[in-house]
Scaffold this motif. Structure first.
Motif, PDB file in Angstrom:
ATOM      1  N   HIS A 103       2.705  11.223  -5.530  1.00  0.00           N
ATOM      2  CA  HIS A 103       3.659  11.959  -6.370  1.00  0.00           C
ATOM      3  C   HIS A 103       2.993  12.455  -7.654  1.00  0.00           C
ATOM      4  CE1 HIS A 103       7.568  13.162  -7.909  1.00  0.00           C
ATOM      5  NE2 HIS A 103       7.262  12.566  -9.051  1.00  0.00           N
ATOM      6  N   LEU A 104       2.152  11.608  -8.228  1.00  0.00           N
ATOM      7  CA  LEU A 104       1.474  11.967  -9.477  1.00  0.00           C
ATOM      8  C   LEU A 104       0.206  12.789  -9.253  1.00  0.00           C
ATOM      9  CD1 LEU A 104       1.772   8.506 -11.277  1.00  0.00           C
ATOM     10  CD2 LEU A 104       3.170  10.558 -11.668  1.00  0.00           C
TER      11      LEU A 104
ATOM     12  N   GLN B 266       1.810  15.231  -3.657  1.00  0.00           N
ATOM     13  CA  GLN B 266       2.842  15.274  -2.625  1.00  0.00           C
ATOM     14  C   GLN B 266       4.067  14.571  -3.190  1.00  0.00           C
ATOM     15  OE1 GLN B 266       1.513  14.013   1.248  1.00  0.00           O
ATOM     16  NE2 GLN B 266      -0.539  14.759   0.852  1.00  0.00           N
ATOM     17  N   PRO B 267       5.020  15.346  -3.665  1.00  0.00           N
ATOM     18  CA  PRO B 267       6.181  14.748  -4.325  1.00  0.00           C
ATOM     19  C   PRO B 267       6.933  13.767  -3.424  1.00  0.00           C
ATOM     20  CG  PRO B 267       6.158  17.133  -4.629  1.00  0.00           C
ATOM     21  CD  PRO B 267       5.083  16.804  -3.629  1.00  0.00           C
ATOM     22  N   ILE B 268       7.499  12.751  -4.070  1.00  0.00           N
ATOM     23  CA  ILE B 268       8.350  11.806  -3.347  1.00  0.00           C
ATOM     24  C   ILE B 268       9.587  12.552  -2.876  1.00  0.00           C
ATOM     25  CG2 ILE B 268       9.825   9.763  -3.606  1.00  0.00           C
ATOM     26  CD1 ILE B 268       7.777   8.647  -5.577  1.00  0.00           C
ATOM     27  N   ASN B 269       9.946  12.334  -1.610  1.00  0.00           N
ATOM     28  CA  ASN B 269      11.175  12.925  -1.073  1.00  0.00           C
ATOM     29  C   ASN B 269      11.863  11.878  -0.201  1.00  0.00           C
ATOM     30  OD1 ASN B 269      10.038  13.025   1.583  1.00  0.00           O
ATOM     31  ND2 ASN B 269       9.033  14.952   1.054  1.00  0.00           N
ATOM     32  N   TRP B 270      13.047  12.211   0.273  1.00  0.00           N
ATOM     33  CA  TRP B 270      13.822  11.237   1.039  1.00  0.00           C
ATOM     34  C   TRP B 270      13.136  10.838   2.337  1.00  0.00           C
ATOM     35  CZ3 TRP B 270      16.887   8.310  -1.384  1.00  0.00           C
ATOM     36  CH2 TRP B 270      17.591   8.782  -2.487  1.00  0.00           C
TER      37      TRP B 270
ATOM     38  N   GLN C  18       0.827  -1.205   0.000  1.00  0.00           N
ATOM     39  CA  GLN C  18       0.000   0.000   0.000  1.00  0.00           C
ATOM     40  C   GLN C  18       0.860   1.255   0.000  1.00  0.00           C
ATOM     41  OE1 GLN C  18      -2.332  -0.630   3.523  1.00  0.00           O
ATOM     42  NE2 GLN C  18      -3.928  -1.754   2.452  1.00  0.00           N
ATOM     43  N   LEU C  19       1.895   1.244   0.821  1.00  0.00           N
ATOM     44  CA  LEU C  19       2.755   2.422   0.916  1.00  0.00           C
ATOM     45  C   LEU C  19       3.542   2.667  -0.366  1.00  0.00           C
ATOM     46  CD1 LEU C  19       4.008   2.104   4.578  1.00  0.00           C
ATOM     47  CD2 LEU C  19       2.526   3.883   3.638  1.00  0.00           C
ATOM     48  N   LEU C  20       4.057   1.611  -0.966  1.00  0.00           N
ATOM     49  CA  LEU C  20       4.808   1.784  -2.215  1.00  0.00           C
ATOM     50  C   LEU C  20       3.931   2.404  -3.302  1.00  0.00           C
ATOM     51  CD1 LEU C  20       6.851  -1.542  -2.245  1.00  0.00           C
ATOM     52  CD2 LEU C  20       7.778   0.787  -2.037  1.00  0.00           C
ATOM     53  N   ILE C  21       2.731   1.859  -3.473  1.00  0.00           N
ATOM     54  CA  ILE C  21       1.820   2.405  -4.494  1.00  0.00           C
ATOM     55  C   ILE C  21       1.344   3.801  -4.097  1.00  0.00           C
ATOM     56  CG2 ILE C  21      -0.424   2.086  -5.624  1.00  0.00           C
ATOM     57  CD1 ILE C  21       1.837   0.201  -6.611  1.00  0.00           C
ATOM     58  N   SER C  22       1.108   4.025  -2.805  1.00  0.00           N
ATOM     59  CA  SER C  22       0.613   5.337  -2.382  1.00  0.00           C
ATOM     60  C   SER C  22       1.639   6.435  -2.619  1.00  0.00           C
ATOM     61  CB  SER C  22       0.166   5.307  -0.923  1.00  0.00           C
ATOM     62  OG  SER C  22       1.262   5.155  -0.052  1.00  0.00           O
ATOM     63  N   LEU C  23       2.926   6.117  -2.474  1.00  0.00           N
ATOM     64  CA  LEU C  23       3.964   7.112  -2.789  1.00  0.00           C
ATOM     65  C   LEU C  23       3.851   7.559  -4.238  1.00  0.00           C
ATOM     66  CD1 LEU C  23       7.329   5.935  -1.155  1.00  0.00           C
ATOM     67  CD2 LEU C  23       5.968   7.944  -0.593  1.00  0.00           C
ATOM     68  N   ILE C  24       3.664   6.606  -5.123  1.00  0.00           N
ATOM     69  CA  ILE C  24       3.550   6.922  -6.557  1.00  0.00           C
ATOM     70  C   ILE C  24       2.279   7.721  -6.823  1.00  0.00           C
ATOM     71  CG2 ILE C  24       3.274   5.913  -8.862  1.00  0.00           C
ATOM     72  CD1 ILE C  24       5.002   3.521  -7.741  1.00  0.00           C
ATOM     73  N   LEU C  25       1.163   7.281  -6.237  1.00  0.00           N
ATOM     74  CA  LEU C  25      -0.104   7.984  -6.444  1.00  0.00           C
ATOM     75  C   LEU C  25      -0.033   9.415  -5.931  1.00  0.00           C
ATOM     76  CD1 LEU C  25      -2.624   5.149  -5.504  1.00  0.00           C
ATOM     77  CD2 LEU C  25      -1.973   5.919  -7.798  1.00  0.00           C
TER      78      LEU C  25
END
Length: 149
Positions: free
Chosen positions: A117-118, A126-130, A108-115
């Motif tokens: 970000h886009l 919410q852009p991906i950041n470190w 869920q977290l991996l896909i949510s980061l992409i969603l």
């Protein structure tokens, strides 16, 4: 009065707890009904009945005119639920509750980061950041720890 954001977070944590309860409950049901698909079907039937009662209690009526104007993908959210419930029902007897749910949260977290970000599906961008990558990496480290220890 309690902070509305805090109330929301508590409600979401409790909902996550319900998800953890759902997986072994459906796994137990699977032993009697013969497959994760049958167990998921019964689970969704009970859930549909509960949603129907809630809609009646809250006098909730859909705006069908607005719904007709939605893109096709707005109609398939239930399919993701099917994948989730069947996979959890299947996974618990093989992997245990903690590993199954931890793996699902990692996915869920991996896909949510992409969603995020886009800004997909109208979500706030919410852009991906470190920091966000680090948070997901910690959850994945948790998967490894749950599996190994």
């Amino acid at each position: 009065m309690m902070n509305p954001a805090l109330i929301s977070m508590i409600a979401i944590v409790l909902a996550g707890g319900a998800t953890a309860l759902q997986a072994p409950t459906n796994a137990k049901l699977m032993t009697a009904v013969g497959s994760p698909v049958n167990a998921a079907f019964i689970s969704f039937a009970v859930g549909t009945a509960a949603l129907g009662l809630l809609a009646l209690m809250f006098q909730s009526r859909p705006d069908w005119a607005a719904a007709r104007g939605l893109p096709w993908y707005a109609w398939i959210g239930g399919l993701y639920g099917v994948i989730f419930v069947v996979a959890a029902t299947w996974g618990v007897p093989r992997l245990g509750v903690a590993l199954t749910i931890t793996l699902m949260v990692a996915g869920q977290l991996l896909i949510s980061l992409i969603l995020d970000h886009l800004g997909a599906f109208g979500a706030p961008r919410q852009p991906i950041n470190w920091g966000r990558i680090g948070g997901v990496a910690l959850v994945i480290a948790g998967v490894v720890m749950v599996r190994r220890f």
